[in-house]
Motif scaffolding. Structure first.
Motif, short mmCIF file in Angstrom:
data_model
loop_
_atom_site.label_atom_id
_atom_site.label_comp_id
_atom_site.label_asym_id
_atom_site.label_seq_id
_atom_site.Cartn_x
_atom_site.Cartn_y
_atom_site.Cartn_z
N LYS A 27 0.75 -1.20 -0.10
CA LYS A 27 0.14 -0.05 -0.05
C LYS A 27 0.75 1.23 -0.07
O LYS A 27 0.69 2.00 -0.90
N VAL A 28 1.81 1.21 0.87
CA VAL A 28 2.76 2.42 0.99
C VAL A 28 3.60 2.74 -0.19
O VAL A 28 3.52 3.99 -0.80
N THR A 29 4.02 1.72 -0.79
CA THR A 29 5.07 2.14 -2.06
C THR A 29 4.37 1.91 -3.28
O THR A 29 4.95 2.28 -4.22
N ASP A 30 3.16 1.54 -3.40
CA ASP A 30 2.32 1.15 -4.59
C ASP A 30 3.27 0.42 -5.51
O ASP A 30 3.25 0.66 -6.71
N SER A 31 4.02 -0.42 -5.01
CA SER A 31 4.73 -1.28 -5.87
C SER A 31 5.94 -0.77 -6.61
O SER A 31 6.35 -1.02 -7.68
N LYS A 32 6.21 0.59 -6.06
CA LYS A 32 7.45 1.23 -6.76
C LYS A 32 8.86 0.92 -6.51
O LYS A 32 9.72 1.16 -7.26
N LEU A 33 8.92 0.23 -5.31
CA LEU A 33 10.23 -0.10 -4.79
C LEU A 33 10.65 -1.48 -5.13
O LEU A 33 9.93 -2.31 -5.12
N ALA A 34 12.01 -1.66 -5.85
CA ALA A 34 12.38 -3.05 -5.87
C ALA A 34 13.25 -3.30 -4.57
O ALA A 34 14.10 -2.66 -4.26
N ILE A 35 13.03 -4.45 -4.24
CA ILE A 35 14.05 -5.16 -3.35
C ILE A 35 14.87 -6.26 -3.96
O ILE A 35 14.39 -7.40 -4.44
N GLY A 36 16.39 -5.91 -4.16
CA GLY A 36 17.10 -6.89 -4.79
C GLY A 36 16.53 -7.41 -6.15
O GLY A 36 16.55 -8.39 -6.62
N ASN A 37 16.13 -6.28 -6.87
CA ASN A 37 15.64 -6.38 -8.38
C ASN A 37 14.33 -7.05 -8.72
O ASN A 37 14.15 -7.70 -9.39
N ILE A 38 14.04 -7.28 -7.67
CA ILE A 38 12.34 -7.79 -7.13
C ILE A 38 11.43 -6.88 -7.04
O ILE A 38 11.58 -5.87 -6.05
#
Length: 178
Positions: A27-38
């Motif tokens: 919810k917070v990132t709106d899926s904009k952040l990648a963690i380890g290219n994921i």
């Protein structure tokens, strides 16, 4: 029996806390952040039915454009027409290279028409994994009532466990060891 119950309860609470963290992250990132290219995305429409259902959770891994092939499912940011500023997961139907840059045309499995052409710069990555268990949770979380009920249950359980762990008396610990 108490030990088994405590282990079960601990695992259940850990799962609920992980689920809560996952939902908040989505919810917070709106899926904009990648963690380890994921990246983690939730399917919003029926355009990829029967491969993915509405509410399914997919894991998308950044991929070099040269490694993306026709038939791969990719997630991209739409920039044209009614797809503008939407995250879309569709199947690659054509791939072209123009002036050292790759361009793709995608289409949803259930769609009759192809999407406008996109460049490699628009692509988040290639679908690496369809998370079945998280998808089940994702579909539940789409229901606002279930979302708040689960949130309250997790928060209450976590609060209860935290408070009781600080209020345990030495006598209680001695009794449990006997």
């Amino acid at each position: 029996m108490k030990v088994i119950w405590k282990i079960f309860k601990g695992i259940l609470i850990a799962c609920l806390v992980i689920m809560l963290i996952f939902v908040i992250f989505q919810k917070v990132t709106d899926s904009k952040l990648a963690i380890g290219n994921i990246y983690v995305f939730q399917v919003a429409t029926e355009s990829m039915t029967p491969e993915y259902q509405v509410g399914d959770i997919i894991v998308v891994k950044k991929a070099d454009a040269s490694k993306i092939e026709v038939g791969d499912d990719v997630t991209y940011l739409g920039k044209k027409s009614d797809l503008k500023n939407k995250k879309i997961t569709h199947r690659v139907i054509t791939k072209n290279k123009k002036e050292d840059k790759y361009y793709f045309v995608t289409q949803g499995i259930a769609n009759e028409n192809a999407d406008p052409e996109i460049s490699e710069d628009d692509i988040y990555g290639k679908v690496a994994y369809h998370a079945i268990i998280l998808s089940f949770i994702g579909r539940i979380m789409m229901n606002p009532i279930a979302y708040y009920v689960i949130f309250i249950l997790v928060a209450a359980s976590f609060s209860y466990e935290t408070i009781t762990s600080f209020l345990v008396k030495k006598d209680d610990i001695d009794e449990e060891e006997k």
